[in-house]
Write a protein that holds these residues in place. Structure first.
Motif, PDB file in Angstrom:
ATOM      1  N   ILE A   1      47.627  50.957  53.758  1.00 26.69           N
ATOM      2  CA  ILE A   1      46.262  50.495  53.524  1.00 26.69           C
ATOM      3  C   ILE A   1      46.090  49.121  54.152  1.00 26.69           C
ATOM      4  N   MET A   2      45.015  48.960  54.934  1.00 30.54           N
ATOM      5  CA  MET A   2      44.640  47.657  55.490  1.00 30.54           C
ATOM      6  C   MET A   2      43.440  47.190  54.683  1.00 30.54           C
ATOM      7  N   LEU A   3      43.647  46.206  53.789  1.00 31.90           N
ATOM      8  CA  LEU A   3      42.587  45.749  52.893  1.00 31.90           C
ATOM      9  C   LEU A   3      41.549  44.932  53.654  1.00 31.90           C
ATOM     10  N   PRO A   4      40.271  45.031  53.262  1.00 29.42           N
ATOM     11  CA  PRO A   4      39.247  44.173  53.857  1.00 29.42           C
ATOM     12  C   PRO A   4      39.457  42.724  53.418  1.00 29.42           C
ATOM     13  N   GLU A   5      38.841  41.798  54.125  1.00 29.35           N
ATOM     14  CA  GLU A   5      39.034  40.380  53.851  1.00 29.35           C
ATOM     15  C   GLU A   5      37.936  39.825  52.951  1.00 29.35           C
ATOM     16  N   ALA A   6      38.320  38.896  52.044  1.00 29.51           N
ATOM     17  CA  ALA A   6      37.361  38.199  51.188  1.00 29.51           C
ATOM     18  C   ALA A   6      38.062  37.019  50.532  1.00 29.51           C
ATOM     19  N   ASN A   7      37.287  35.988  50.221  1.00 30.75           N
ATOM     20  CA  ASN A   7      37.795  34.850  49.454  1.00 30.75           C
ATOM     21  C   ASN A   7      37.497  35.114  47.986  1.00 30.75           C
ATOM     22  N   ALA A   8      38.480  34.918  47.129  1.00 26.27           N
ATOM     23  CA  ALA A   8      38.285  35.213  45.714  1.00 26.27           C
ATOM     24  C   ALA A   8      39.050  34.204  44.866  1.00 26.27           C
ATOM     25  N   VAL A   9      38.627  34.093  43.607  1.00 20.87           N
ATOM     26  CA  VAL A   9      39.294  33.228  42.640  1.00 20.87           C
ATOM     27  C   VAL A   9      40.135  34.116  41.741  1.00 20.87           C
ATOM     28  N   LYS A  10      41.355  33.697  41.436  1.00 26.40           N
ATOM     29  CA  LYS A  10      42.237  34.484  40.584  1.00 26.40           C
ATOM     30  C   LYS A  10      41.767  34.391  39.129  1.00 26.40           C
ATOM     31  N   PRO A  11      41.789  35.520  38.396  1.00 26.00           N
ATOM     32  CA  PRO A  11      41.358  35.495  36.999  1.00 26.00           C
ATOM     33  C   PRO A  11      42.375  34.764  36.123  1.00 26.00           C
ATOM     34  N   GLU A  12      41.887  34.200  34.997  1.00 25.04           N
ATOM     35  CA  GLU A  12      42.749  33.468  34.086  1.00 25.04           C
ATOM     36  C   GLU A  12      43.501  34.395  33.141  1.00 25.04           C
ATOM     37  N   MET A  13      42.836  35.453  32.639  1.00 25.84           N
ATOM     38  CA  MET A  13      43.458  36.392  31.717  1.00 25.84           C
ATOM     39  C   MET A  13      44.065  37.551  32.493  1.00 25.84           C
TER      40      MET A  13
ATOM     41  N   LEU B   1      32.603  57.618  34.166  1.00 22.83           N
ATOM     42  CA  LEU B   1      32.777  58.723  33.220  1.00 22.83           C
ATOM     43  C   LEU B   1      33.920  58.451  32.239  1.00 22.83           C
ATOM     44  N   ALA B   2      34.923  57.708  32.665  1.00 18.91           N
ATOM     45  CA  ALA B   2      36.056  57.384  31.794  1.00 18.91           C
ATOM     46  C   ALA B   2      35.758  56.176  30.911  1.00 18.91           C
ATOM     47  N   ASP B   3      34.534  55.671  30.954  1.00 17.48           N
ATOM     48  CA  ASP B   3      34.109  54.515  30.163  1.00 17.48           C
ATOM     49  C   ASP B   3      34.947  53.275  30.509  1.00 17.48           C
ATOM     50  N   MET B   4      35.073  53.046  31.811  1.00 15.35           N
ATOM     51  CA  MET B   4      35.755  51.860  32.328  1.00 15.35           C
ATOM     52  C   MET B   4      34.795  51.123  33.251  1.00 15.35           C
ATOM     53  N   PRO B   5      33.897  50.315  32.684  1.00 12.71           N
ATOM     54  CA  PRO B   5      32.870  49.683  33.516  1.00 12.71           C
ATOM     55  C   PRO B   5      33.372  48.514  34.367  1.00 12.71           C
ATOM     56  N   ARG B   6      34.543  47.991  34.059  1.00 12.26           N
ATOM     57  CA  ARG B   6      35.060  46.845  34.829  1.00 12.26           C
ATOM     58  C   ARG B   6      35.808  47.362  36.057  1.00 12.26           C
ATOM     59  N   ILE B   7      35.195  47.166  37.222  1.00 10.07           N
ATOM     60  CA  ILE B   7      35.762  47.630  38.484  1.00 10.07           C
ATOM     61  C   ILE B   7      35.835  46.439  39.428  1.00 10.07           C
ATOM     62  N   THR B   8      36.949  46.348  40.149  1.00 10.52           N
ATOM     63  CA  THR B   8      37.094  45.313  41.157  1.00 10.52           C
ATOM     64  C   THR B   8      37.764  45.921  42.381  1.00 10.52           C
ATOM     65  N   PHE B   9      37.654  45.221  43.498  1.00 10.14           N
ATOM     66  CA  PHE B   9      38.210  45.706  44.752  1.00 10.14           C
ATOM     67  C   PHE B   9      39.295  44.738  45.213  1.00 10.14           C
ATOM     68  N   ALA B  10      40.408  45.282  45.655  1.00  8.41           N
ATOM     69  CA  ALA B  10      41.502  44.452  46.187  1.00  8.41           C
ATOM     70  C   ALA B  10      41.167  44.106  47.633  1.00  8.41           C
ATOM     71  N   THR B  11      41.336  42.839  47.960  1.00 12.03           N
ATOM     72  CA  THR B  11      41.101  42.365  49.330  1.00 12.03           C
ATOM     73  C   THR B  11      42.254  41.472  49.731  1.00 12.03           C
ATOM     74  N   ARG B  12      42.250  41.055  50.973  1.00  7.21           N
ATOM     75  CA  ARG B  12      43.255  40.107  51.434  1.00  7.21           C
ATOM     76  C   ARG B  12      42.534  38.905  52.004  1.00  7.21           C
ATOM     77  N   LEU B  13      43.208  37.782  52.026  1.00  9.75           N
ATOM     78  CA  LEU B  13      42.623  36.568  52.574  1.00  9.75           C
ATOM     79  C   LEU B  13      42.535  36.682  54.086  1.00  9.75           C
ATOM     80  N   PRO B  14      41.528  36.095  54.724  1.00  8.41           N
ATOM     81  CA  PRO B  14      41.426  36.142  56.182  1.00  8.41           C
ATOM     82  C   PRO B  14      42.669  35.541  56.833  1.00  8.41           C
ATOM     83  N   GLY B  15      43.168  36.235  57.827  1.00 10.63           N
ATOM     84  CA  GLY B  15      44.327  35.753  58.560  1.00 10.63           C
ATOM     85  C   GLY B  15      45.662  36.143  57.961  1.00 10.63           C
ATOM     86  N   SER B  16      45.673  36.876  56.847  1.00  6.42           N
ATOM     87  CA  SER B  16      46.961  37.262  56.261  1.00  6.42           C
ATOM     88  C   SER B  16      47.227  38.728  56.452  1.00  6.42           C
TER      89      SER B  16
END
Length: 139
Positions: free
Chosen positions: A44-56, A124-139
């Motif tokens: 898998i080649m992840l798309p690029e995005a800048n993101a903040v790491k979650p605390e929990m 349908l599985a009652d899991m409303p929290r969805i996020t996408f894995a990305t990679r930092l630009p240039g990595s």
């Protein structure tokens, strides 16, 4: 007659300290240079995005989608059948965790429909929290 005289002979000894030092340096080098991936079954080649790491650290359900339409969940590669079947698999993967997060590891070349299927199954599985894995630009 002893012409050489009496001399003490040094016993040859093997010094292990330099050997241990070299082995530790090699071990540290291997640990630093090795990359660890969560999803190793699909390329898998992840798309690029800048993101903040979650605390929990919530319960995570990782779903991989490659460019050919293959899915991976719990280290098992499978083809998509129905949204309801996939929702049941997501619920089983969450293991009754509180408020699980579905992490979609989709290839940058994966079809939009493949990602929408995962999102619909999560709904349908009652899991409303969805996020996408990305990679930092240039990595």
């Amino acid at each position: 007659m002893n012409l050489r005289g009496y001399r003490m002979r040094d016993e040859p000894e093997i010094n292990f300290i330099p050997l241990i030092d070299v082995l530790l340096v090699i071990l540290i080098f291997l640990m630093v240079s090795t990359t660890y991936q969560r999803i190793r079954e699909l390329q898998i080649m992840l798309p690029e995005a800048n993101a903040v790491k979650p605390e929990m650290k919530p319960v995570e359900v990782n779903v991989g989608v490659d460019a050919h339409g293959n899915y991976v969940l719990n280290k098992q590669v499978f083809r998509f059948s129905t949204v309801e079947d996939f929702a049941a698999l997501l619920q089983a993967a969450a293991q009754d965790g509180k408020d699980p997060v579905v992490i979609i590891n989709a290839d940058a070349g994966a079809s939009h429909q493949s990602v929408i299927r995962v999102m619909e199954a999560a709904r349908l599985a009652d899991m409303p929290r969805i996020t996408f894995a990305t990679r930092l630009p240039g990595s």
